[in-house]
Each structure stands twice: as C-alpha cells, then as structure tokens.
Design a protein around this motif. Structure first.
Motif, mmCIF file in Angstrom:
data_model
loop_
_atom_site.group_PDB
_atom_site.id
_atom_site.type_symbol
_atom_site.label_atom_id
_atom_site.label_comp_id
_atom_site.label_asym_id
_atom_site.label_seq_id
_atom_site.Cartn_x
_atom_site.Cartn_y
_atom_site.Cartn_z
ATOM 1 N N UNK A 168 39.379 36.242 40.914
ATOM 2 C CA UNK A 168 40.789 36.651 40.795
ATOM 3 C C UNK A 168 40.983 37.597 39.616
ATOM 4 N N UNK A 169 40.320 37.300 38.480
ATOM 5 C CA UNK A 169 40.408 38.187 37.313
ATOM 6 C C UNK A 169 39.833 39.562 37.629
ATOM 7 N N UNK A 170 38.691 39.573 38.298
ATOM 8 C CA UNK A 170 38.045 40.825 38.661
ATOM 9 C C UNK A 170 38.937 41.626 39.610
ATOM 10 N N UNK A 171 39.520 40.946 40.596
ATOM 11 C CA UNK A 171 40.414 41.590 41.558
ATOM 12 C C UNK A 171 41.614 42.200 40.822
ATOM 13 N N UNK A 172 42.164 41.462 39.875
ATOM 14 C CA UNK A 172 43.323 41.951 39.119
ATOM 15 C C UNK A 172 42.938 43.181 38.278
ATOM 16 N N UNK A 173 41.767 43.163 37.646
ATOM 17 C CA UNK A 173 41.336 44.296 36.818
ATOM 18 C C UNK A 173 41.091 45.536 37.667
ATOM 19 N N UNK A 175 42.471 46.199 40.546
ATOM 20 C CA UNK A 175 43.765 46.671 41.030
ATOM 21 C C UNK A 175 44.527 47.401 39.917
ATOM 22 N N UNK A 176 44.426 46.958 38.668
ATOM 23 C CA UNK A 176 45.093 47.636 37.552
ATOM 24 C C UNK A 176 44.459 49.011 37.305
ATOM 25 N N UNK A 177 43.130 49.085 37.467
ATOM 26 C CA UNK A 177 42.409 50.349 37.228
ATOM 27 C C UNK A 177 42.748 51.377 38.300
ATOM 28 N N UNK A 178 42.847 50.929 39.534
ATOM 29 C CA UNK A 178 43.135 51.817 40.649
ATOM 30 C C UNK A 178 44.571 52.331 40.594
ATOM 31 N N UNK A 179 45.495 51.516 40.176
ATOM 32 C CA UNK A 179 46.913 51.895 40.138
ATOM 33 C C UNK A 179 47.129 52.846 39.052
#
Length: 179
Positions: A168-173, A175-179
C-alpha cells in the motif's frame, strides 16, 4: 464528556480498588460479559419492559446468586434498574482500562496472516514489553489479507510490518510520483 457506561465502570472500579477486590471483580466481569455475548436473549429478558423490575432483578439472583461477588451483583442490578444492561460492555471496557493503567498493563492487538506459535507470541510480548516498559497482554488475530508480516496496535500506535502495508505504501508513493 464522559459516557454513562464510563462513569458506571469507573465507579465500580473505584469501589473495587478501595475494597481490594479489583482482581476478583475483573475476572467475574469478563465471565459475565462473555455470558451476555453468548446469550443475547438473556440480556433482552433483563431489559424487557413488560417484565416487572422485581422479577428481572430476581433473574440475576437466580443466575448468579452467591457465586458472584456481591458488589458486582448489585452493580448488575443497578444497570437493570436504570435500563443500562446493554451498556455493560462499555462499563467493562472502562473498568479494564483503569485496572490496566493502575498496574502498568498495555493491550496489544497483533494481526498476522497465519496463527503465531506460542514461542513467537512470547518473543513478541517480550520485545513489546522492552519497547513500552509495560506488561503486555497480547490479543492475536489472523487476517490472511495481510499476506505476511505483523501489524501491531499498541496504545493507539500502529506498527505495520505487513506485506500488504508495504505494498500500500509503495502504491501510494508511485501514485504521488505519477501525479
């Protein structure tokens, strides 16, 4: 603002402590709470307005009578008289929290994907006691969705070492990088 169940639980704890009965009453409260959980019809019977209070109080005497610490039996009767039997769980939580605070005990909920062995639980308990400086009571839970590792909830803090948590942490990071 304190809830009624908190106030009642604290009052019972204060009385039990002053009479050196806190251990006995805690043990009996846990038993009664389990009985109430397993027998919801009995709780419904104790709250049924069509049954006179006197009869409902007599039901408590019949069920627990001389086997129960008199202070706890009277406490249950007060709950019946005031229509608060359904709040007994809240009273128990408050009583237990005060009991644990006075004795330096902390509750820790440990979630794992598979059941932990007794040795694993004991090592975890020792480590948590070392970290917190308190005596730890573990409540193990199994949740296959964590995939692996452990999630520990201790005194409002969440220690998440699960595979799911890391993903979940990896997914969140990402997603933050892509946005």
């Amino acid at each position: 603002m304190m809830k009624d169940s908190d106030l009642y639980g604290q009052s019972l704890y204060d009385l039990a402590s002053s009479e050196n009965l806190a251990d006995d009453i805690l043990c009996q409260m846990q038993t009664v709470r389990q009985l109430f959980t397993e027998n919801p019809d009995y709780v419904r019977l104790l709250t049924e307005p069509s049954i006179p209070k006197k009869q409902r109080l007599a039901l408590l005497d019949e069920a627990f009578g001389s086997d129960m610490q008199p202070y706890l039996l009277n406490f249950l009767k007060i709950l019946v008289e005031n229509g608060m039997v359904r709040d007994f769980g809240g009273c128990c939580r408050r009583y237990t929290a005060l009991y644990n605070a006075d004795r330096g005990i902390a509750q820790a909920e440990v979630t794992s994907a598979v059941p932990l062995s007794g040795q694993q639980l004991e090592r975890l308990r020792a480590k948590l006691e070392e970290i917190s400086g308190k005596k730890i009571q573990l409540q193990p839970k199994v949740d296959p969705s964590v995939l692996g590792g452990l999630r520990v909830s201790l005194e409002g803090k969440l220690l998440d070492g699960t595979v799911k948590g890391r993903l979940d942490d990896l997914r969140r990071k990402v997603s933050e990088t892509v946005m």
